[in-house]
Scaffold this motif. Structure first.
Motif, PDB file in Angstrom:
ATOM      1  N   ILE A 176       6.625  -1.263   7.128  1.00  0.00           N
ATOM      2  CA  ILE A 176       6.097  -1.997   6.865  1.00  0.00           C
ATOM      3  C   ILE A 176       5.382  -3.004   6.667  1.00  0.00           C
ATOM      4  O   ILE A 176       4.492  -3.708   7.379  1.00  0.00           O
ATOM      5  N   ASN A 177       6.589  -4.095   6.504  1.00  0.00           N
ATOM      6  CA  ASN A 177       6.457  -5.487   6.469  1.00  0.00           C
ATOM      7  C   ASN A 177       6.545  -6.064   7.946  1.00  0.00           C
ATOM      8  O   ASN A 177       6.308  -6.569   8.127  1.00  0.00           O
ATOM      9  N   LYS A 180       3.153  -5.226   9.670  1.00  0.00           N
ATOM     10  CA  LYS A 180       1.842  -6.108   8.920  1.00  0.00           C
ATOM     11  C   LYS A 180       2.228  -7.161   8.472  1.00  0.00           C
ATOM     12  O   LYS A 180       1.562  -8.141   8.768  1.00  0.00           O
ATOM     13  N   TYR A 182       3.726  -9.652   6.036  1.00  0.00           N
ATOM     14  CA  TYR A 182       2.867  -9.203   4.749  1.00  0.00           C
ATOM     15  C   TYR A 182       4.409 -10.656   5.003  1.00  0.00           C
ATOM     16  O   TYR A 182       3.810 -11.425   3.903  1.00  0.00           O
ATOM     17  N   ARG A 241      -0.267  -5.637  -1.154  1.00  0.00           N
ATOM     18  CA  ARG A 241      -0.611  -5.037  -0.630  1.00  0.00           C
ATOM     19  C   ARG A 241       0.173  -4.604   0.209  1.00  0.00           C
ATOM     20  O   ARG A 241       0.106  -2.855   0.610  1.00  0.00           O
ATOM     21  N   LEU A 242       1.499  -4.776   0.059  1.00  0.00           N
ATOM     22  CA  LEU A 242       2.643  -4.092   1.062  1.00  0.00           C
ATOM     23  C   LEU A 242       3.265  -3.305  -0.243  1.00  0.00           C
ATOM     24  O   LEU A 242       4.005  -2.120  -0.214  1.00  0.00           O
ATOM     25  N   ARG A 244       0.938  -1.281  -2.338  1.00  0.00           N
ATOM     26  CA  ARG A 244      -0.402  -0.388  -1.927  1.00  0.00           C
ATOM     27  C   ARG A 244       0.121   0.467  -0.828  1.00  0.00           C
ATOM     28  O   ARG A 244       0.151   2.400  -0.660  1.00  0.00           O
ATOM     29  N   ASP A 245       0.531  -0.518   0.161  1.00  0.00           N
ATOM     30  CA  ASP A 245       0.993   0.820   1.707  1.00  0.00           C
ATOM     31  C   ASP A 245       1.706   1.650   1.464  1.00  0.00           C
ATOM     32  O   ASP A 245       1.981   2.824   2.030  1.00  0.00           O
ATOM     33  N   GLU A 248       0.955   4.681  -0.008  1.00  0.00           N
ATOM     34  CA  GLU A 248      -0.033   5.568   1.183  1.00  0.00           C
ATOM     35  C   GLU A 248       1.259   6.335   1.497  1.00  0.00           C
ATOM     36  O   GLU A 248       0.670   7.647   2.272  1.00  0.00           O
ATOM     37  N   ARG A 249       2.720   5.325   2.104  1.00  0.00           N
ATOM     38  CA  ARG A 249       3.101   6.444   3.190  1.00  0.00           C
ATOM     39  C   ARG A 249       4.300   6.940   2.556  1.00  0.00           C
ATOM     40  O   ARG A 249       5.209   7.307   2.780  1.00  0.00           O
TER      41      ARG A 249
END
Length: 250
Positions: A176-177, A180, A182, A241-242, A244-245, A248-249
């Motif tokens: 994810i990072n 995105k 972050y 945000r990290l 939260r994402d 979701e996954r």
């Protein structure tokens, strides 16, 4: 200047063991380097059976067979004597503010699974709040999909320090990072008994610690200068945000 360290240290290791119940005096950088001895007079009161409280909140998801848990410790060193006060802005008002922000978000955006938000007491004196919780959990530990422990995230190091017992979880965080951006990177440290995630790790619950080390605010860690004025807020939103994402996954 001489400052006293809290009487119980849960994160320093000596000879492979935790150092606990060891009073320590440490000197700040302005203490004379050629000093041979020091003399200290200490007033100390032992409060037997001092009562503390964990604070637990829940946001109901669509499914109740599993859950995510978000944690932060709300205690700090507080008053040490009559004239010294440790405010603990970064450590750990930043973490407790973050789980409140997450709770607010999920209350407005109903999640797939139940969400628990736990503010732990007595972290600074030896992880007592989280150790109690894992033996008296809100739900069976095997139902916890992942624990996110937020501790000292009010800083500005673009590389985020983490500790985790989950290779799968860390791989997803890195993925994810990488997408995105972050943070410039995630620095995975060795799992240690330095914050409340460790109580869960000892029971094999997947968990991660977020702690932004070596930023401009980190030098005030466990000093009287850890105040709102010395905090940095660069990493607060990226951590949110990290996490939260990831939810979701995962």
């Amino acid at each position: 200047m001489i400052q006293t360290w809290p009487p119980i240290l849960k994160f320093y290791k000596a000879y492979g063991e935790k150092v606990i119940d060891k009073p320590i005096i440490w000197a700040t950088s302005d203490f004379p380097k050629d000093a041979k001895t020091i003399t200290a007079n200490i007033d100390n009161t032992f409060l037997k059976d001092y009562e503390c409280f964990n604070v637990v909140a829940k946001v109901e998801g669509r499914k109740h067979d599993s859950c995510f848990v978000f944690t932060a410790h709300y205690d700090h060193l507080g008053n040490l004597g009559k004239k010294v006060y440790y405010a603990g802005a970064n450590d750990n008002a930043s973490g407790t503010a973050a789980i409140i922000t997450l709770a607010s978000y999920y209350s407005k955006n109903r999640p797939e699974y139940d969400m628990y938000f736990v503010a732990f007491a007595a972290e600074e004196s030896g992880l007592h709040g989280s150790e109690w919780y894992v033996t008296h959990p809100s739900v069976p530990l095997e139902q916890i999909k992942f624990v996110f422990n937020l501790d000292m995230i009010g800083d500005n190091n673009p590389v985020q320090y983490v500790e985790t017992n989950s290779d799968r979880g860390f791989a997803l965080f890195e993925q994810i990072n990488g997408e995105k951006h972050y943070f410039k990177g995630l620095n995975r440290g060795e799992l240690a008994g330095n914050s409340d995630h460790y109580s869960f790790a000892e029971h094999n619950v997947p968990c991660i610690l977020f702690e932004n080390e070596e930023g401009d605010s980190f030098k005030y860690y466990h000093t009287v200068f850890d105040t709102y004025e010395t905090m940095k807020f660069d990493t607060y939103e990226p951590v949110f945000r990290l996490v939260r994402d990831f939810v979701e996954r995962y």
